[in-house]
Scaffold this motif. Structure first.
Motif, PDB file in Angstrom:
ATOM      1  N   SER A   1      41.349  32.486  43.520  1.00 30.36           N
ATOM      2  CA  SER A   1      42.412  33.135  44.296  1.00 30.36           C
ATOM      3  C   SER A   1      43.134  34.180  43.453  1.00 30.36           C
ATOM      4  O   SER A   1      43.442  35.273  43.944  1.00 30.36           O
ATOM      5  CB  SER A   1      43.410  32.085  44.801  1.00 30.36           C
ATOM      6  OG  SER A   1      42.798  31.240  45.756  1.00 30.36           O
ATOM      7  N   ALA A   2      43.398  33.849  42.185  1.00 27.10           N
ATOM      8  CA  ALA A   2      44.022  34.833  41.305  1.00 27.10           C
ATOM      9  C   ALA A   2      43.115  36.045  41.124  1.00 27.10           C
ATOM     10  O   ALA A   2      43.583  37.194  41.102  1.00 27.10           O
ATOM     11  CB  ALA A   2      44.346  34.200  39.949  1.00 27.10           C
ATOM     12  N   GLY A   3      41.809  35.794  41.017  1.00 24.56           N
ATOM     13  CA  GLY A   3      40.864  36.904  40.870  1.00 24.56           C
ATOM     14  C   GLY A   3      40.804  37.774  42.107  1.00 24.56           C
ATOM     15  O   GLY A   3      40.619  38.995  42.009  1.00 24.56           O
ATOM     16  N   LEU A   4      40.951  37.155  43.284  1.00 26.06           N
ATOM     17  CA  LEU A   4      40.981  37.946  44.513  1.00 26.06           C
ATOM     18  C   LEU A   4      42.202  38.860  44.530  1.00 26.06           C
ATOM     19  O   LEU A   4      42.108  40.026  44.923  1.00 26.06           O
ATOM     20  CB  LEU A   4      40.979  37.022  45.727  1.00 26.06           C
ATOM     21  CG  LEU A   4      41.077  37.707  47.091  1.00 26.06           C
ATOM     22  CD1 LEU A   4      39.928  38.687  47.311  1.00 26.06           C
ATOM     23  CD2 LEU A   4      41.116  36.665  48.218  1.00 26.06           C
ATOM     24  N   LEU A   5      43.353  38.334  44.109  1.00 22.18           N
ATOM     25  CA  LEU A   5      44.543  39.183  44.023  1.00 22.18           C
ATOM     26  C   LEU A   5      44.296  40.345  43.060  1.00 22.18           C
ATOM     27  O   LEU A   5      44.703  41.484  43.328  1.00 22.18           O
ATOM     28  CB  LEU A   5      45.750  38.363  43.570  1.00 22.18           C
ATOM     29  CG  LEU A   5      46.219  37.253  44.519  1.00 22.18           C
ATOM     30  CD1 LEU A   5      47.420  36.524  43.917  1.00 22.18           C
ATOM     31  CD2 LEU A   5      46.568  37.804  45.894  1.00 22.18           C
ATOM     32  N   ASP A   6      43.610  40.075  41.941  1.00 26.21           N
ATOM     33  CA  ASP A   6      43.261  41.158  41.009  1.00 26.21           C
ATOM     34  C   ASP A   6      42.422  42.216  41.709  1.00 26.21           C
ATOM     35  O   ASP A   6      42.674  43.413  41.590  1.00 26.21           O
ATOM     36  CB  ASP A   6      42.460  40.593  39.829  1.00 26.21           C
ATOM     37  CG  ASP A   6      43.306  39.770  38.873  1.00 26.21           C
ATOM     38  OD1 ASP A   6      44.538  39.965  38.846  1.00 26.21           O
ATOM     39  OD2 ASP A   6      42.730  38.937  38.152  1.00 26.21           O
ATOM     40  N   ALA A   7      41.396  41.757  42.440  1.00 28.01           N
ATOM     41  CA  ALA A   7      40.487  42.693  43.104  1.00 28.01           C
ATOM     42  C   ALA A   7      41.206  43.554  44.128  1.00 28.01           C
ATOM     43  O   ALA A   7      40.816  44.707  44.366  1.00 28.01           O
ATOM     44  CB  ALA A   7      39.344  41.926  43.762  1.00 28.01           C
ATOM     45  N   LEU A   8      42.247  42.997  44.734  1.00 32.08           N
ATOM     46  CA  LEU A   8      43.003  43.730  45.752  1.00 32.08           C
ATOM     47  C   LEU A   8      44.159  44.532  45.157  1.00 32.08           C
ATOM     48  O   LEU A   8      44.881  45.203  45.897  1.00 32.08           O
ATOM     49  CB  LEU A   8      43.540  42.750  46.802  1.00 32.08           C
ATOM     50  CG  LEU A   8      42.485  42.021  47.639  1.00 32.08           C
ATOM     51  CD1 LEU A   8      43.137  40.997  48.556  1.00 32.08           C
ATOM     52  CD2 LEU A   8      41.667  43.018  48.457  1.00 32.08           C
ATOM     53  N   GLY A   9      44.342  44.434  43.854  1.00 28.45           N
ATOM     54  CA  GLY A   9      45.438  45.150  43.216  1.00 28.45           C
ATOM     55  C   GLY A   9      46.799  44.582  43.564  1.00 28.45           C
ATOM     56  O   GLY A   9      47.796  45.317  43.588  1.00 28.45           O
ATOM     57  N   VAL A  10      46.853  43.276  43.813  1.00 28.07           N
ATOM     58  CA  VAL A  10      48.101  42.606  44.189  1.00 28.07           C
ATOM     59  C   VAL A  10      48.639  41.864  42.965  1.00 28.07           C
ATOM     60  O   VAL A  10      48.010  40.898  42.509  1.00 28.07           O
ATOM     61  CB  VAL A  10      47.872  41.618  45.347  1.00 28.07           C
ATOM     62  CG1 VAL A  10      49.141  40.812  45.625  1.00 28.07           C
ATOM     63  CG2 VAL A  10      47.425  42.371  46.602  1.00 28.07           C
ATOM     64  N   PRO A  11      49.764  42.262  42.419  1.00 28.85           N
ATOM     65  CA  PRO A  11      50.275  41.590  41.221  1.00 28.85           C
ATOM     66  C   PRO A  11      50.752  40.172  41.462  1.00 28.85           C
ATOM     67  O   PRO A  11      50.593  39.294  40.607  1.00 28.85           O
ATOM     68  CB  PRO A  11      51.423  42.493  40.759  1.00 28.85           C
ATOM     69  CG  PRO A  11      51.827  43.265  41.972  1.00 28.85           C
ATOM     70  CD  PRO A  11      50.577  43.440  42.779  1.00 28.85           C
ATOM     71  N   ALA A  12      51.336  39.899  42.635  1.00 32.79           N
ATOM     72  CA  ALA A  12      51.836  38.565  42.962  1.00 32.79           C
ATOM     73  C   ALA A  12      51.953  38.443  44.471  1.00 32.79           C
ATOM     74  O   ALA A  12      52.133  39.442  45.176  1.00 32.79           O
ATOM     75  CB  ALA A  12      53.188  38.308  42.305  1.00 32.79           C
TER      76      ALA A  12
END
Length: 293
Positions: free
Chosen positions: A96-107
């Motif tokens: 899930s953290a990696g998905l946020l990375d892929a989407l450019g979402v910091p938090a």
């Protein structure tokens, strides 16, 4: 829908709303696909000014399958032997953290149901900077003394399997949803059959569900670690939940400092549409306080 590389896996995901808005990550439970978060629910949340992200967990839906892993030896897993368990909840949280990375979402605000609640709890523990608020629904801490399933329900849901054909699987899933559903908010067999048929036709991965179950059993108790969570936290649990007893939600709220516990009479182990449709999705204007009802 789209795919993203995350933590060495490929995750199928979908988004709703404006990427410039605060992000809300929805994480679904054991063997469930992201489509179990109904599109109407996601759209309603997006209409509240949130960028909503839902995804298939590893080994579910259209995300990476771990079919090359050896079969899980559950007789060994329960006493503590993890040698046949290919991953743990911490790995799924890292996805899930990696998905946020892929989407450019910091938090993001994170909301998880059942196993998804466990994943979101682990995400808040392991990756605290990625979590703006935590909402854990019909979940538990990993302490085996709480959240225990009703024996009849556990026998059917966790330790039985349908014949490997479409109609048998649909029949079995309808029976499952009838057993775990909300007594006060019945869905009806026709709707359940339609939902389970759609899920089967999109993806059917019983071996993946077994590996996810092994991850739940083999992952450590999170009770102590949850004491480090500092973000606003809401724990929601149905008082009539036969799959994860309400004591699991109570223990989760007790473990997180300052967490709010919302117990819902007549709710089982599902997300009744009646609660979504008749109440405010966000209880007030504070973006860090999320409520499902």
């Amino acid at each position: 829908m789209a795919r993203a590389r995350a933590n060495g896996t490929e995750l199928e995901y979908d988004t709703f709303g404006d990427p410039a808005d605060p992000a809300l990550l929805l994480v679904m439970g054991l063997g469930m696909q992201m489509t179990a978060w109904q599109e109407s629910f996601c759209t309603a949340l997006a209409g509240r000014g949130l960028f909503v992200v839902r995804h298939d967990n590893r080994d579910a839906g259209l995300s990476t399958a771990f079919d090359d892993a050896p079969p899980v030896d559950f007789s060994a897993v329960r006493p503590g032997d993890r040698s046949t368990v290919p991953y743990l909840l911490e790995d799924m949280a890292a996805d899930s953290a990696g998905l946020l990375d892929a989407l450019g979402v910091p938090a993001a605000h994170v909301v998880g149901a059942s196993m998804g609640g466990m994943i979101c709890q682990q995400l808040a523990v392991d990756h605290p900077s990625r979590v703006l608020s935590l909402c854990s629904i019909m979940s538990t801490t990993g302490d085996p003394s709480v959240g225990r399933a009703d024996p009849e329900v556990a026998s059917h849901v966790l330790f039985s399997a349908p014949a490997p054909d479409r109609e048998a699987v649909i029949d079995w899933n309808v029976r499952t949803l009838e057993l775990i559903g909300s007594p006060r908010y019945p869905v009806g067999e026709e709707a359940l059959r339609r939902t389970t048929a759609d899920a089967f036709d999109r993806s059917y991965r019983p071996a993946g569900t077994a590996r996810q179950l092994a991850a739940i059993i083999a992952s450590p108790d999170r009770t102590g670690a949850l004491g480090s969570v500092t973000v606003p936290t809401l724990v929601i649990h149905g008082e009539e939940d036969p799959l994860i007893h309400v004591s699991g939600g109570e223990a989760t709220a007790a473990a997180v400092p300052g967490a709010e516990l919302l117990l819902l009479p007549g709710m089982g182990h599902d997300l009744p549409a009646q609660l979504e449709e008749t109440q405010s999705l966000l209880n007030n204007t504070e973006p860090t306080r999320l409520e499902i009802i």
